[in-house]
Design an enzyme around this catalytic site. Structure first.
Site, PDB file in Angstrom:
ATOM      1  N   GLY A  57       0.836  -1.202   0.000  1.00 17.76           N
ATOM      2  CA  GLY A  57       0.000   0.000   0.000  1.00 17.76           C
ATOM      3  C   GLY A  57       0.863   1.240   0.000  1.00 17.76           C
ATOM      4  N   CYS A  84       5.124  -6.338   1.683  1.00 15.53           N
ATOM      5  CA  CYS A  84       5.529  -4.931   1.626  1.00 15.53           C
ATOM      6  C   CYS A  84       4.861  -4.129   2.752  1.00 15.53           C
ATOM      7  CB  CYS A  84       5.231  -4.365   0.236  1.00 15.53           C
ATOM      8  SG  CYS A  84       6.098  -2.816  -0.042  1.00 15.53           S
ATOM      9  N   TYR A  85       3.921  -3.240   2.430  1.00 17.16           N
ATOM     10  CA  TYR A  85       3.249  -2.503   3.513  1.00 17.16           C
ATOM     11  C   TYR A  85       2.606  -3.491   4.490  1.00 17.16           C
ATOM     12  CZ  TYR A  85       0.048   0.537   6.039  1.00 17.16           C
ATOM     13  OH  TYR A  85      -0.618   1.197   7.041  1.00 17.16           O
ATOM     14  N   HIS A 171       7.801  -8.071  -3.314  1.00 17.01           N
ATOM     15  CA  HIS A 171       6.490  -8.458  -3.850  1.00 17.01           C
ATOM     16  C   HIS A 171       6.587  -9.810  -4.573  1.00 17.01           C
ATOM     17  CE1 HIS A 171       4.241  -4.666  -3.251  1.00 17.01           C
ATOM     18  NE2 HIS A 171       5.449  -4.147  -3.236  1.00 17.01           N
ATOM     19  N   GLU A 173       4.218 -11.445  -5.758  1.00 13.08           N
ATOM     20  CA  GLU A 173       3.140 -11.580  -6.754  1.00 13.08           C
ATOM     21  C   GLU A 173       3.513 -11.067  -8.143  1.00 13.08           C
ATOM     22  OE1 GLU A 173       3.357  -9.436  -4.346  1.00 13.08           O
ATOM     23  OE2 GLU A 173       2.300  -7.568  -4.706  1.00 13.08           O
ATOM     24  N   GLY A 226     -21.483  -9.743 -28.392  1.00 12.36           N
ATOM     25  CA  GLY A 226     -20.514 -10.387 -29.276  1.00 12.36           C
ATOM     26  C   GLY A 226     -19.178 -10.526 -28.579  1.00 12.36           C
ATOM     27  N   VAL A 228     -16.583 -11.471 -25.231  1.00 13.89           N
ATOM     28  CA  VAL A 228     -16.398 -12.691 -24.451  1.00 13.89           C
ATOM     29  C   VAL A 228     -17.297 -12.712 -23.198  1.00 13.89           C
ATOM     30  CG1 VAL A 228     -14.706 -14.077 -23.171  1.00 13.89           C
ATOM     31  CG2 VAL A 228     -13.983 -12.753 -25.152  1.00 13.89           C
ATOM     32  N   ASP A 229     -17.307 -11.592 -22.461  1.00 17.12           N
ATOM     33  CA  ASP A 229     -17.961 -11.607 -21.155  1.00 17.12           C
ATOM     34  C   ASP A 229     -19.464 -11.852 -21.256  1.00 17.12           C
ATOM     35  OD1 ASP A 229     -15.425 -10.984 -20.428  1.00 17.12           O
ATOM     36  OD2 ASP A 229     -15.817  -8.865 -20.057  1.00 17.12           O
ATOM     37  N   SER A 230     -20.123 -11.117 -22.152  1.00 17.32           N
ATOM     38  CA  SER A 230     -21.572 -11.309 -22.230  1.00 17.32           C
ATOM     39  C   SER A 230     -21.896 -12.687 -22.805  1.00 17.32           C
ATOM     40  CB  SER A 230     -22.249 -10.186 -23.029  1.00 17.32           C
ATOM     41  OG  SER A 230     -21.859 -10.220 -24.375  1.00 17.32           O
ATOM     42  N   LYS A 371     -10.251 -12.351 -16.465  1.00 14.51           N
ATOM     43  CA  LYS A 371     -10.567 -12.576 -17.881  1.00 14.51           C
ATOM     44  C   LYS A 371     -10.217 -13.992 -18.345  1.00 14.51           C
ATOM     45  CE  LYS A 371     -11.961 -10.486 -21.687  1.00 14.51           C
ATOM     46  NZ  LYS A 371     -13.105  -9.555 -21.742  1.00 14.51           N
TER      47      LYS A 371
END
Ligand code: XMP
Length: 515
Positions: A57, A84-85, A171, A173, A226, A228-230, A371
């Protein structure tokens, strides 16, 4: 989604990599979710997590009103990893001391592992870690030992193994930490003892069950764009409630070549999904509304408004519905602010949310997925690659890839050129390296010569960028042979184009789209 048996809770202190942490945990098939650091002890206990991670942070723990979590978190018997923080917060809360560092560390930093630790299983004695800090842990809290250091940071990692409390100043990650994935895997699977059973199939199954429970006999409406998500949201809803779902696909005539047909082939009467599918062919309406409009923002607004109008007209024919489906995904949720109620995407793929559709509640079945997880769910539900692997496509579609006025002729020209470009990108196998690629029709006409005659036709621009977050991007160095072949094919196969340009600009200063 129902609570999963096994999860890691990430408490967010405002770090820029917070969602990467959840992402990395999930790579080990362990469900992980990010919560504000203010999540109450009661809430944490209720979730019964296998582990807790405190993120980085921007604050200093020594600031007045610095964000800190409750001390009791460290007494639950649940393994905690501070990053970290988060490491400094752990040190401060448990009685150590944090001071301003004489030398700030930023970037890849040689790090020495100085004691054996389950966190560093399989990591060599020396490794490179990503640092970004101006404070340091100057004194360990009681019961802790140092497990890693760097030239300028005497406590690059510390732990209290008996209490399963771990902390890294760096970090793990981010991919710039060479062994970061191993360290997080060690924490999640070895220290927390998670089994790694969270999988796409289990997500599909639990989602279908909870959607059925929530929807009961209700009616559901979904706008298919049209994208991907919907498409994945629709497929999931169809698996859950079948014909109680109606999908309206507004074809604005600004999709890429054949995309409208691909959507219809999957969701329409001949497809494999059990739902009511309505395709509205509204291309002429959109072209006529766009007549004479050249300003990019005016085009966006016109397309967005028209989309909503067409969608509403269809929705009115259906009548009142109980639920409206949104394809919101986890990055949207995080970006719109944790802890607050979800803001509906203003820049949703279909251009906004219909205000006047008569519905009671919004359902966002993908709101906890990244995603690539959305794509995996799409595959598990049987959606074809052409839909689930689609790259991001702006809601206003080709409308903002045609500079200046949009006409039916220009759309046709651009669709053809873009299709050739995409085909060659596939032929040369370069797609996996690219974040986004497309052709744009410039508003420029130039003189050319074909056969023995003079031509005065459009120049098309090709664009391909590499990007992780779409906020910045660099131009991709496509193979010359590929560009050359594409240009040749476009000028030979597409009537109306006599010149092909390649856009070498990065973002900034350009944007990814031309408008
Ligand atoms: P820019 O052009 O801003 O694009 O660098 C960044 C990303 O956003 C997409 N984009 C849009 N998406 N509606 C959308 O749904 C829009 O109006 C819009 N404008 C840009 C763009 O395709 C890229 O992925």
């Amino acid at each position: 989604m129902k609570e999963t048996a096994e999860s890691v809770v990430v408490l967010d202190f405002g770090g820029q990599y917070n969602r990467l942490i959840a992402r990395r945990v999930r790579e080990n098939n362990v469900y992980s979710e990010v919560f504000p650091y203010t999540l109450s002890l009661e809430e944490i206990k209720k979730k019964n997590p296998a582990g807790i991670i405190l993120t980085g942070g921007p604050n200093s723990v020594n600031e007045k009103d610095a964000p800190l979590c409750a001390k009791e978190i460290f007494e639950l018997g649940i393994p905690v990893l501070g990053i970290c923080y988060g490491a400094q917060a752990m040190a401060k809360i448990l009685g150590g001391e944090v001071t301003h560092a004489d030398v700030s560390e930023y970037g890849r930093t040689e790090t020495e592992i100085v004691a054996s630790s389950p966190l560093f299983d399989g990591v060599g004695g020396k490794t490179v870690c990503w640092m970004s800090h101006t404070d340091k842990i100057a004194q360990l809290p009681p019961g802790f030992t140092v497990t890693a250091k760097t030239a300028n940071c005497p406590v690059a990692a510390m732990e209290n193994g008996a209490k399963k409390l771990y902390a890294t100043q760096f970090h793990p990650e981010v991919l710039h930490t060479d062994e970061g994935k191993t360290m997080l895997k060690n924490f999640v699977l070895n220290v927390c003892g998670a089994k790694g059973t969270w999988q796409t199939e289990s997500f599909v199954q639990t989602s279908v069950e909870s959607l059925r429970e929530k929807i009961g006999g209700g009616k559901v409406l979904c706008a298919l764009s049209g994208g991907v998500d919907s498409a994945v949201a629709a497929a999931l809803l169809s698996r859950a409630v079948g014909k109680q779902l109606t999908c309206v696909f507004v074809d604005h005539g600004l999709m890429r070549k054949n995309e409208g047909e691909e959507v219809e082939a999957v969701f329409g009467a001949k497809g494999n999904f059990d739902l009511n599918f309505i395709r509205v062919n509204a291309a002429e309406r959109f072209y006529s509304r766009l007549k004479g409009i050249t300003d990019p923002e005016a085009k966006r607004k016109t397309i967005g408004e028209e989309f909503i109008r067409v969608f509403e007209e269809e929705a009115k024919k259906i009548g009142a519905v109980d639920f409206l489906v949104q394809g919101t995904i986890y990055p949207d949720v995080i970006e719109s602010g944790l802890g607050k109620s979800a803001v509906i995407k203003s820049h949703h793929n279909v251009g906004g949310l219909p205000d006047y559709v008569d519905f009671k509640e919004i359902i966002e079945p993908l709101r906890l997925l990244f995603k690539d997880e959305v794509r995996a769910v799409g595959k598990a539900l049987g959606l074809p690659g052409c839909l689930v692997n689609r790259q991001p496509f702006p809601g206003p579609g080709l409308g903002i890839r045609i500079i200046g006025e949009v006409t039916a002729d220009k759309v046709k020209i651009l669709q053809e050129a873009d299709a050739i470009y995409r085909e060659e990108i596939d032929n040369f196998g370069v797609a996996p390296e690219l974040g986004q690629y497309f052709a744009a029709l410039t508003n420029m006409r130039s003189v050319g010569v074909m056969g023995d005659g003079r031509t005065y036709d459009y120049a098309v621009a090709l664009r391909a960028v590499k990007t992780d977050d779409f906020m910045t991007a660099e131009c991709a160095a496509l193979p010359w042979e590929m560009l050359h072949k594409t240009a040749n094919r476009i000028v030979n196969e597409v009537k109306g184009i006599n010149r092909v340009l390649y856009d070498c600009t990065g973002k900034p200063p350009a944007t990814i789209e031309f408008e």
